[in-house]
Design a protein around this motif. Sequence first.
Motif, mmCIF file in Angstrom:
data_model
loop_
_atom_site.group_PDB
_atom_site.id
_atom_site.type_symbol
_atom_site.label_atom_id
_atom_site.label_comp_id
_atom_site.label_asym_id
_atom_site.label_seq_id
_atom_site.Cartn_x
_atom_site.Cartn_y
_atom_site.Cartn_z
ATOM 1 N N THR A 9 0.575 -0.599 0.254
ATOM 2 C CA THR A 9 0.192 0.547 -0.328
ATOM 3 C C THR A 9 0.808 1.471 0.019
ATOM 4 O O THR A 9 1.938 1.654 1.042
ATOM 5 C CB THR A 9 -0.536 0.285 1.412
ATOM 6 N N GLU A 35 -5.030 7.064 -1.337
ATOM 7 C CA GLU A 35 -4.726 5.409 -0.919
ATOM 8 C C GLU A 35 -4.377 4.038 -1.843
ATOM 9 O O GLU A 35 -5.615 4.036 -2.044
ATOM 10 C CB GLU A 35 -5.015 4.657 0.576
ATOM 11 N N THR A 37 -3.215 0.367 -3.226
ATOM 12 C CA THR A 37 -3.023 -0.853 -2.674
ATOM 13 C C THR A 37 -2.942 -1.762 -3.957
ATOM 14 O O THR A 37 -4.910 -2.502 -4.395
ATOM 15 C CB THR A 37 -3.866 -1.311 -1.796
#
Length: 309
Positions: A9, A35, A37
């Motif tokens: 991440t 964010e 991932t």
Amino acid sequence: MTFVEGPVTVTVPATSANLGPGYDSLGLALDLRDELTGEILTSEGLEVTVEGAGEGSVPLDESHLVVRSMRAAFEVIGKQPPGLRLHCRNRIPHARGMGSSSAAIIGGLVLARALVAGGELILDDDTLFRTAAEIEGHPDNVAPAFYGGFTIAGEDDASPTGSATHCFAVRTAVDPRISVVVFVPVVGVETKTVRGLLPETVPHADAAADAGRSALLVAALSDAPEHLYRATRDFLHQEYRRPAMPESLALVDELRADGVAAIVSGAGPTVLAFSSGVESAETTKLAARCPAGWTCHSLNVDIDGVRIL
């Protein structure tokens, strides 16, 4: 060359470019983060999911900007994965002049590099930054997204190694007393559209005045915030863009009439106003001036840039 097992991440900040007079050269990272991932799959295929900004509207295939950036990184590294899973948690508004595309590009490149064991030895920081600028088309937003803080970026006509262009970025200090308030309109604008409103030439007097304010802005952000109002006066681009974002420029006019160092963030239509701390009385008063229906964020300057969690 091997891929890293398990998900990785990264988080990457929003950015504001131009900052008034620093057209296509100055950029500031803001503490509002996307964010991302990613995970390598052993079987073929691509899985993309998005929550937050862009959910339901951005593509979920190879044309997704994060995926394209990851592919570019894997290409430089020399190995594409058999399959790829990506999940995006987006907080940066899209098409609002807050660097959502630069966040996607930097985030994708750094994420892909982190998914390859020793990837940073092949795709070093300079190469990654240059690749990001090539994908974005200019370096002023990708620089603060990558390096954090306040950056001065640009392109030389030719590099010492003989390539056609050479991007550069210099990170400089930001006075810790400085924060910002951003006013985000409901409807965005496309960068290409507002760039099309700019003239091919400007008066020499305007160019000279803008150069002086840009230099002053570097000093003001570094350790003289009392000069931010004068330093953010723009002569080159904001007024020409008024037809595409009249409400934003009206808010800039209103705030500046009261002595607030307000500008259009990037290509707009978000308005950014400099303040003195996210919890200060000044910031509270500024946030209260958010137009009806708009969204307001009180933000610190992000000094870290992209991070691997």
